[in-house]
Design an enzyme around this catalytic site. Structure first.
Site, short mmCIF file in Angstrom:
data_model
loop_
_atom_site.label_atom_id
_atom_site.label_comp_id
_atom_site.label_asym_id
_atom_site.label_seq_id
_atom_site.Cartn_x
_atom_site.Cartn_y
_atom_site.Cartn_z
N CYS A 98 -39.44 10.40 23.92
CA CYS A 98 -40.50 10.61 22.92
C CYS A 98 -41.23 11.93 23.15
O CYS A 98 -40.77 13.23 22.64
CB CYS A 98 -41.59 9.34 22.93
SG CYS A 98 -42.60 9.16 21.52
N ARG A 132 -48.14 6.37 11.67
CA ARG A 132 -47.68 6.12 13.15
C ARG A 132 -46.49 5.00 13.22
O ARG A 132 -46.51 3.96 12.48
CB ARG A 132 -48.62 5.57 14.10
CG ARG A 132 -48.53 5.82 15.47
CD ARG A 132 -49.53 5.50 16.64
NE ARG A 132 -49.16 6.11 17.85
CZ ARG A 132 -48.97 7.37 18.41
NH1 ARG A 132 -49.23 8.23 17.58
NH2 ARG A 132 -48.32 7.42 19.43
N HIS A 197 -38.80 3.97 23.80
CA HIS A 197 -39.37 3.35 24.98
C HIS A 197 -38.60 1.95 25.18
O HIS A 197 -37.82 1.77 24.60
CB HIS A 197 -40.99 3.14 24.74
CG HIS A 197 -41.79 4.42 24.65
ND1 HIS A 197 -41.81 5.30 25.33
CD2 HIS A 197 -42.35 4.96 23.27
CE1 HIS A 197 -42.56 6.50 25.04
NE2 HIS A 197 -42.67 6.17 23.74
N1 GLN Z 1 -47.86 12.30 20.96
C1 GLN Z 1 -46.40 12.13 20.60
C2 GLN Z 1 -46.28 11.39 18.93
O1 GLN Z 1 -47.26 10.71 18.83
C3 GLN Z 1 -45.54 11.59 21.58
C4 GLN Z 1 -45.76 9.91 21.76
C5 GLN Z 1 -45.07 9.32 22.84
O2 GLN Z 1 -44.71 9.93 23.54
N2 GLN Z 1 -45.01 7.76 22.61
O3 GLN Z 1 -45.35 11.43 18.44
#
Ligand code: GLN
Length: 246
Positions: A98, A132, A197
């Site tokens: 990520c 998101r 993840h």
């Molecule tokens: N900050 C980055 C995003 O929101 C990565 C987030 C993460 O590592 N889960 O895309």
């Protein structure tokens, strides 16, 4: 060599900055699955400010991070860009999750317009989207004996691959890189980036073992197949996460 125990040294990059949603579990999976095969494993938690020497490690891992931590982590990556690139070209396996996946690419533009430069180990570019992407993911892997990959995504970043990057997985349920082209993650040589993840490796032991074998083969310059483990519990967990819509 057959009498000396196999050894692996794993660099856990900047866990003080990049370690969210249980990504530390990936280090535990790599360490345990190697030790269960009597491979001597040393994990080094590389803290901010540490200069990296590519020759010191056989496998590299970096977890996810929120935008603020990514800005700090990007400075660390950029300071060590030559050595990380040397490791990549030496075919040492590297897994970036990520936030660090985004920083292994060319750049990540945050939601408030800050463009964070990456180290370009992967030909990918990322910009924060309005929506998101959060939820369970089921993907297909075409280079492993078990073809399903399960995980969890939570990112605003929208990533597109350039011509030098290959998609790592194909999305069946979820969004992956951008929610449009059904790709998830990216690969170049033995550099792997993914949004998953979970943590991804305990839930996908076949992918964990693939990384361990790559590290051993690169280090010892010969094919070293890993002994099979009793993985019924691991695959019970894996199959329980395969999204019903798949
Ligand atoms: N900050 C980055 C995003 O929101 C990565 C987030 C993460 O590592 N889960 O895309």
């Amino acid at each position: 060599m057959q009498n000396t125990p196999l050894e692996l040294k794993i660099a856990h990059l900047y866990p003080d900055l990049l370690n969210i949603y249980g990504d530390f579990g990936n280090i535990l999976a790599l360490e345990k699955r190697a030790k269960w095969r009597d491979i001597r494993v040393e994990v080094v938690h590389v803290k901010s400010g540490t200069q990296i020497n590519a020759d010191d490690y056989d496998l590299f891992f970096a977890g996810g991070g929120q935008d603020a931590q990514q800005i700090l982590a990007a400075n660390e990556f950029l300071k060590n860009a030559n050595e990380l690139s040397r490791a990549a070209y030496a075919l040492k396996p590297m897994l970036a999750i990520c936030g660090s996946y985004q920083l292994f690419g060319k750049y990540y533009t945050t939601g408030d317009g800050q463009k964070i430069r990456g180290i370009s180990l992967l030909d990918v570019s990322t910009s924060a989207g309005k929506k998101r992407f959060i939820g369970n993911v089921t993907a297909i892997c075409d280079f492993l004996p078990v073809r399903t990959i399960v995980g969890f995504e939570n990112h605003s970043g929208v990533t597109y691959l350039g011509e030098k990057a290959k998609p790592l997985f194909k999305i069946k349920v979820g969004n992956g890189n951008n929610g449009v082209d059904r790709t998830e993650g990216a690969r170049y040589k033995n550099v792997f980036g993914t949004y998953l993840h979970g943590p991804i490796l305990p839930k996908n032991p076949h992918f964990c073992d693939y990384l361990l074998e790559l590290a051993l083969n690169t280090k010892y310059k010969c094919k070293i197949p890993l002994l099979p483990l009793e993985d019924s519990l691991e695959y019970y967990a894996h199959e329980s996460r395969i999204c019903a819509k798949y």
